[in-house]
Write a protein that holds these residues in place. Sequence first.
Motif, mmCIF file in Angstrom:
data_model
loop_
_atom_site.group_PDB
_atom_site.id
_atom_site.type_symbol
_atom_site.label_atom_id
_atom_site.label_comp_id
_atom_site.label_asym_id
_atom_site.label_seq_id
_atom_site.Cartn_x
_atom_site.Cartn_y
_atom_site.Cartn_z
ATOM 1 N N LYS A 75 0.968 -1.163 0.018
ATOM 2 C CA LYS A 75 0.223 -0.097 -0.287
ATOM 3 C C LYS A 75 0.584 1.426 0.337
ATOM 4 N N GLY A 194 -2.940 3.171 -7.414
ATOM 5 C CA GLY A 194 -3.359 3.316 -5.735
ATOM 6 C C GLY A 194 -2.071 3.173 -4.919
ATOM 7 N N GLN A 246 -5.013 3.858 3.547
ATOM 8 C CA GLN A 246 -4.502 5.338 3.129
ATOM 9 C C GLN A 246 -5.924 5.800 3.449
ATOM 10 N N TYR A 249 -5.499 10.751 -1.053
ATOM 11 C CA TYR A 249 -5.874 10.662 -2.178
ATOM 12 C C TYR A 249 -6.062 9.360 -3.655
ATOM 13 N N CYS A 250 -4.366 8.999 -2.351
ATOM 14 C CA CYS A 250 -3.226 7.876 -3.238
ATOM 15 C C CYS A 250 -4.504 6.840 -3.548
ATOM 16 N N ALA A 251 -4.940 6.092 -2.825
ATOM 17 C CA ALA A 251 -5.871 4.815 -2.972
ATOM 18 C C ALA A 251 -7.238 4.927 -4.370
ATOM 19 N N THR A 252 -7.751 6.166 -4.025
ATOM 20 C CA THR A 252 -9.154 6.343 -5.251
ATOM 21 C C THR A 252 -8.825 7.413 -6.162
ATOM 22 N N ASN A 254 -7.635 6.549 -9.091
ATOM 23 C CA ASN A 254 -7.868 5.821 -10.131
ATOM 24 C C ASN A 254 -9.071 5.532 -10.836
ATOM 25 N N LYS A 255 -10.060 5.797 -10.075
ATOM 26 C CA LYS A 255 -10.884 5.188 -9.263
ATOM 27 C C LYS A 255 -11.816 5.383 -10.830
ATOM 28 N N GLU A 256 -11.476 6.248 -12.125
ATOM 29 C CA GLU A 256 -12.299 6.289 -13.269
ATOM 30 C C GLU A 256 -12.280 5.137 -14.220
ATOM 31 N N GLY A 258 -11.958 2.553 -12.562
ATOM 32 C CA GLY A 258 -12.591 0.619 -11.657
ATOM 33 C C GLY A 258 -11.916 -0.848 -11.909
#
Length: 260
Positions: A75, A194, A246, A249-252, A254-256, A258
């Motif tokens: 992580k 992430g 976490q 912002y790092c973990a999410t 790349n959420k675009e 999925g």
Amino acid sequence: MNYALIGGTGVEKLVLKKTKQHRVDTPYGNVSLDIGEIGMSEVVFLKRHGTGHTYPPHRINYRANIWALKTMGVKKILATGAVGSIVDELTIGDIVLVDQFLDFTKNRPLTFYEGGDRGVLHIDVTEPYCPVLRNNITEGAVRAGIKVKNGGVYVCTEGPRFETPAEIKMFRLLGGHLVGMTGVPEVVLARELGMCYATIALVTNQAAGINHEPLTHAEVIASMNLLSNTVAALVESTCKLMDLDQRCYCATGNKETGLF
Ligand code: HPA
């Protein structure tokens, strides 16, 4: 497996307790990792330049390396890197947690998202280096009695040659503080998958043209050797904080897509 340490030039020999080797197959090739213990936690150790400094900065398989760490469940990545100082305020032996970069690389795969099935991702890098992880390292430094500077602009060049004095002058005018050859795209790829990422930049020399002497790799290695025990203590102290969430912002980022 929460923390990974990516060891750059000169940190290859850093010793973790009870080390075992592990090989990870990735879509980009195989990666050899060492798994060891720091305090109560298992830490993955990756030699950025391969065993015995085999890969020059422009030939490092950054995508395979970062993919392998993700596969291991990492992580948070602490990445060390040798740098030259562009500014008077930073001198040999200083340790800097950089907070921005200027990318002057030319010819490296930059992303995991090449279109096709995986799609396209325009990842946000407003804060490329995780601010929470940087704070953790600062806290680790205080506990270990080590001086670090939190903040600085890292200029990444393509290498493997050092820079011309004219390039260094330009980087200074652009706001750069430090120059190295390996920080990009590593930091970006970590964000794409992430993971939190912070660079521990180790000042090994004054950049080209500053003291009018030719630069040598041997000089970089010699400075790194002097710093290696301090870096080991800093990494150990940071990992012992065991701040595993976490909350950044790092973990999410790349959420675009999925995907991860
Ligand atoms: N330039 C680029 N990379 C480096 C330097 C430098 O002066 N020192 C250590 N890595």
